[in-house]
Enzyme design. Structure first.
Site, PDB file in Angstrom:
ATOM      1  N   HIS A 306     -46.631 -21.869  -7.505  1.00 14.28           N
ATOM      2  CA  HIS A 306     -45.214 -21.597  -7.349  1.00 14.28           C
ATOM      3  C   HIS A 306     -44.433 -22.573  -8.205  1.00 14.28           C
ATOM      4  CE1 HIS A 306     -41.338 -20.915  -5.388  1.00 14.28           C
ATOM      5  NE2 HIS A 306     -41.858 -19.772  -4.988  1.00 14.28           N
ATOM      6  N   ASP A 363     -47.026 -14.576  -1.013  1.00 15.85           N
ATOM      7  CA  ASP A 363     -47.635 -13.284  -1.337  1.00 15.85           C
ATOM      8  C   ASP A 363     -49.132 -13.224  -1.083  1.00 15.85           C
ATOM      9  OD1 ASP A 363     -45.292 -12.073  -2.159  1.00 15.85           O
ATOM     10  OD2 ASP A 363     -45.407 -13.034  -4.121  1.00 15.85           O
TER      11      ASP A 363
HETATM   12  N1  ACO Z   1     -53.982 -19.387 -11.214  1.00 13.94           N
HETATM   13  C1  ACO Z   1     -54.513 -20.217 -12.148  1.00 13.94           C
HETATM   14  N2  ACO Z   1     -53.804 -21.139 -12.804  1.00 13.94           N
HETATM   15  C2  ACO Z   1     -52.489 -21.219 -12.537  1.00 13.94           C
HETATM   16  C3  ACO Z   1     -51.871 -20.391 -11.583  1.00 13.94           C
HETATM   17  C4  ACO Z   1     -52.676 -19.448 -10.912  1.00 13.94           C
HETATM   18  N3  ACO Z   1     -52.131 -18.619  -9.998  1.00 13.94           N
HETATM   19  N4  ACO Z   1     -50.552 -20.698 -11.508  1.00 13.94           N
HETATM   20  C5  ACO Z   1     -50.357 -21.673 -12.390  1.00 13.94           C
HETATM   21  N5  ACO Z   1     -51.512 -22.002 -13.011  1.00 13.94           N
HETATM   22  C6  ACO Z   1     -51.704 -23.078 -14.007  1.00 13.94           C
HETATM   23  C7  ACO Z   1     -51.169 -22.640 -15.368  1.00 13.94           C
HETATM   24  O1  ACO Z   1     -52.169 -22.062 -16.159  1.00 13.94           O
HETATM   25  C8  ACO Z   1     -50.661 -23.934 -15.924  1.00 13.94           C
HETATM   26  O2  ACO Z   1     -51.770 -24.660 -16.432  1.00 13.94           O
HETATM   27  P1  ACO Z   1     -51.552 -25.632 -17.708  1.00 13.94           P
HETATM   28  O3  ACO Z   1     -50.576 -26.680 -17.279  1.00 13.94           O
HETATM   29  O4  ACO Z   1     -52.926 -26.174 -17.961  1.00 13.94           O
HETATM   30  O5  ACO Z   1     -51.030 -24.766 -18.819  1.00 13.94           O
HETATM   31  C9  ACO Z   1     -50.148 -24.704 -14.702  1.00 13.94           C
HETATM   32  O6  ACO Z   1     -50.896 -24.185 -13.593  1.00 13.94           O
HETATM   33  C10 ACO Z   1     -48.664 -24.524 -14.453  1.00 13.94           C
HETATM   34  O7  ACO Z   1     -48.389 -23.133 -14.432  1.00 13.94           O
HETATM   35  P2  ACO Z   1     -47.042 -22.493 -14.996  1.00 13.94           P
HETATM   36  O8  ACO Z   1     -47.255 -21.040 -15.213  1.00 13.94           O
HETATM   37  O9  ACO Z   1     -46.550 -23.321 -16.164  1.00 13.94           O
HETATM   38  O10 ACO Z   1     -46.084 -22.759 -13.760  1.00 13.94           O
HETATM   39  P3  ACO Z   1     -44.751 -21.991 -13.457  1.00 13.94           P
HETATM   40  O11 ACO Z   1     -44.000 -22.846 -12.506  1.00 13.94           O
HETATM   41  O12 ACO Z   1     -44.065 -21.587 -14.713  1.00 13.94           O
HETATM   42  O13 ACO Z   1     -45.256 -20.634 -12.764  1.00 13.94           O
HETATM   43  C11 ACO Z   1     -45.924 -19.015 -11.189  1.00 13.94           C
HETATM   44  C12 ACO Z   1     -45.233 -20.374 -11.411  1.00 13.94           C
HETATM   45  C13 ACO Z   1     -45.325 -17.967 -12.147  1.00 13.94           C
HETATM   46  C14 ACO Z   1     -45.643 -18.550  -9.765  1.00 13.94           C
HETATM   47  C15 ACO Z   1     -47.444 -19.178 -11.431  1.00 13.94           C
HETATM   48  O14 ACO Z   1     -47.977 -20.132 -10.535  1.00 13.94           O
HETATM   49  C16 ACO Z   1     -48.199 -17.847 -11.318  1.00 13.94           C
HETATM   50  O15 ACO Z   1     -48.244 -17.086 -12.287  1.00 13.94           O
HETATM   51  N6  ACO Z   1     -48.782 -17.540 -10.106  1.00 13.94           N
HETATM   52  C17 ACO Z   1     -49.429 -16.274  -9.887  1.00 13.94           C
HETATM   53  C18 ACO Z   1     -48.384 -15.206  -9.603  1.00 13.94           C
HETATM   54  C19 ACO Z   1     -47.755 -15.349  -8.219  1.00 13.94           C
HETATM   55  O16 ACO Z   1     -48.427 -15.526  -7.221  1.00 13.94           O
HETATM   56  N7  ACO Z   1     -46.397 -15.232  -8.201  1.00 13.94           N
HETATM   57  C20 ACO Z   1     -45.647 -15.266  -6.942  1.00 13.94           C
HETATM   58  C21 ACO Z   1     -44.707 -16.422  -6.901  1.00 13.94           C
HETATM   59  S1  ACO Z   1     -43.891 -16.479  -5.350  1.00 13.94           S
HETATM   60  C22 ACO Z   1     -42.733 -15.295  -5.447  1.00 13.94           C
HETATM   61  O17 ACO Z   1     -42.195 -14.927  -6.452  1.00 13.94           O
HETATM   62  C23 ACO Z   1     -42.373 -14.696  -4.204  1.00 13.94           C
END
Ligand code: ACO
Length: 428
Positions: A306, A363
């Protein structure tokens, strides 16, 4: 004059900016005069360090896993309150008295019907249309049916359109479902609760009476509470940005629905259940954990991570508990729940997820509950939109009532070509 100042030193000059304090949470540096004074913009794609507005609605402490609506912890609201009460709280700032809650519930109940002509609007969609596509279209179309409440400068119009949106959303979502399965639309029944009515409009058929199961009604209501608001997330910011131009509330909420649809946001509940189905049994989890960690593989653990929470999402805790309640009430047991629990356990003990502070979000478990209740995965995000409408509407109202409100207009770091002369087609 602010007590604290932030100083910016550049080219031998010092600029001072007030540091503003909220009631809790990080202070903010007020840079509104930055461009006028320095000719510089700030650069913050994704708004990771930028507060876009002042708000008194919802507070999140992502490090501690805290979520408060008007100061009340989400766990307490989920346990003791109802979606109608939380809606009143978000809209009005305080918990209602018994009379206020009764009046509010009465008003919302009496706005649940849709204009009859909207039914023909539904029939224009393909039978296999995704419910979110239908929701975007139908909610956007509401402004064509209810233009008697679209004068946003009139607080009474804002109130009526807010009530209409909250009240009609279950009818719109249920009809999107009915259309997709080829069953007749079911009209609202004012003798039922907001949530019971939604369940009946979704799963009832005209051929037989529909009985609302109280434990399922309660679980569904709790899911609505958990999704009611979440401060300045992508869809809420979209609603605020759309509304900042003076657009009518129905158009703004349609914009919010469009943004919510994405798999990185509200679409994650659908994606999370699809992922659990693909994983199937716990023995296949290690393979998917490796894929999630592989930078060359686009696969991510859906329902994990998140932008704000760097701790367990407090909504996921309630959601996990609710799974068992629904299973007990319906006397079902989905083996995917065991897979989800095991996946969580394995991920939370893996250095990759620990280091990046990736925890289950709201979720991760919601799909399992919704699926047990009988919703197809395509309806999951539509249910999220239904519940989040109250948050969107409350945030939109807060913005419009703010005398300092301005049109939202970010700046950019331009990296394209500088000015050049047009070359006629014959010379290219
Ligand atoms: N699985 C694996 N790796 C992940 C995940 C994941 N679910 N989420 C983040 N990471 C990693 C990224 O690859 C990144 O790694 P890096 O630093 O080596 O490049 C690091 O963790 C940070 O991730 P970002 O995408 O930069 O973080 P951001 O804050 O932009 O994204 C997000 C948050 C979009 C929710 C992300 O965690 C994700 O895509 N999760 C899966 C989708 C999801 O569950 N979304 C629901 C969110 S809650 C809602 O909207 C109700």
């Amino acid at each position: 004059m602010a007590d604290k100042l932030a100083k910016l030193e550049m080219d031998g000059k010092t600029y001072e900016y007030p540091v503003l304090e909220g009631s809790t949470g990080p202070d903010v540096i007020d840079i509104r005069k930055l461009y006028a004074q320095t000719g510089l913009f700030t650069f913050d794609p994704g708004f990771t360090s930028t507060a876009s507005c002042e708000s008194a609605l919802t507070y999140i402490d992502g490090d501690e896993g805290v979520l408060l609506h008007r100061g009340y912890p989400i766990g307490q609201l989920a346990e003791h309150s109802s979606f109608m009460e939380v809606s009143y709280l978000l809209l009005n700032g305080e918990l209602p008295s018994k009379q206020q809650l009764d009046d509010f519930t009465y008003t919302i109940t009496r706005h649940t019907m849709l204009h009859e002509q909207l039914m023909t609007f539904y029939r224009g969609f393909r039978r296999d249309a995704h419910p979110m596509a239908v929701m975007c279209g139908v909610v956007g179309a509401l402004s064509a049916f209810y233009h008697d409440s679209t004068d946003i400068s009139d607080p009474e119009h804002r109130k009526i359109s807010s009530h209409r949106l909250i009240a009609k959303m279950p009818t719109i979502a249920a009809m999107a479902y009915k259309y997709s399965v080829g069953q007749p639309f079911i009209y609202p029944d004012n003798s039922l609760s907001y949530t019971g009515n939604f369940l009946r409009m979704t799963f009832g058929v005209p051929a037989e009476p529909y009985e609302v199961i109280p434990a399922v009604e309660r679980a569904m209501d709790r899911i609505f509470i958990l999704h009611a608001d979440h401060e300045q997330n992508a869809s809420t910011s979209t609603v605020r940005l759309a509304g900042s131009s003076g657009a009518n509330p129905f158009a703004c909420i349609a914009a919010g629905i469009a943004c919510l649809w994405g798999p990185a946001h509200g679409g994650a509940n659908e994606a999370a259940l699809n992922m659990l189905k693909e994983i199937g049994t716990p023995d296949r989890i290690p393979h998917y954990i490796e894929r999630a960690k592989d930078k060359n593989d686009p696969f991510r653990l859906m329902g994990f991570g998140h932008r704000v929470y760097k701790n367990y999402d407090p909504r996921a805790t309630v959601m996990q508990k609710t799974v068992r309640e629904v299973f007990d009430a319906l006397k079902v047991n989905d083996p995917l729940f065991e897979t989800a629990l095991r996946l969580e356990e394995i991920a939370l003990s893996d250095p990759y997820f620990i280091e990046k502070k990736l925890f289950p979000n709201v979720d991760f478990y919601s799909g399992i509950i919704l699926s047990a209740i009988g919703f197809p995965t395509t309806m999951f995000t539509a249910l999220f939109a239904l519940a989040r409408t109250v948050g969107w509407v409350a945030q939109w109202n807060e913005m419009i009532s703010d005398p300092a409100q301005k049109i939202g207009r970010p700046r950019q770091l331009y990296t394209g070509p500088t000015q050049r002369d047009y070359v006629p087609l014959s010379q290219r």
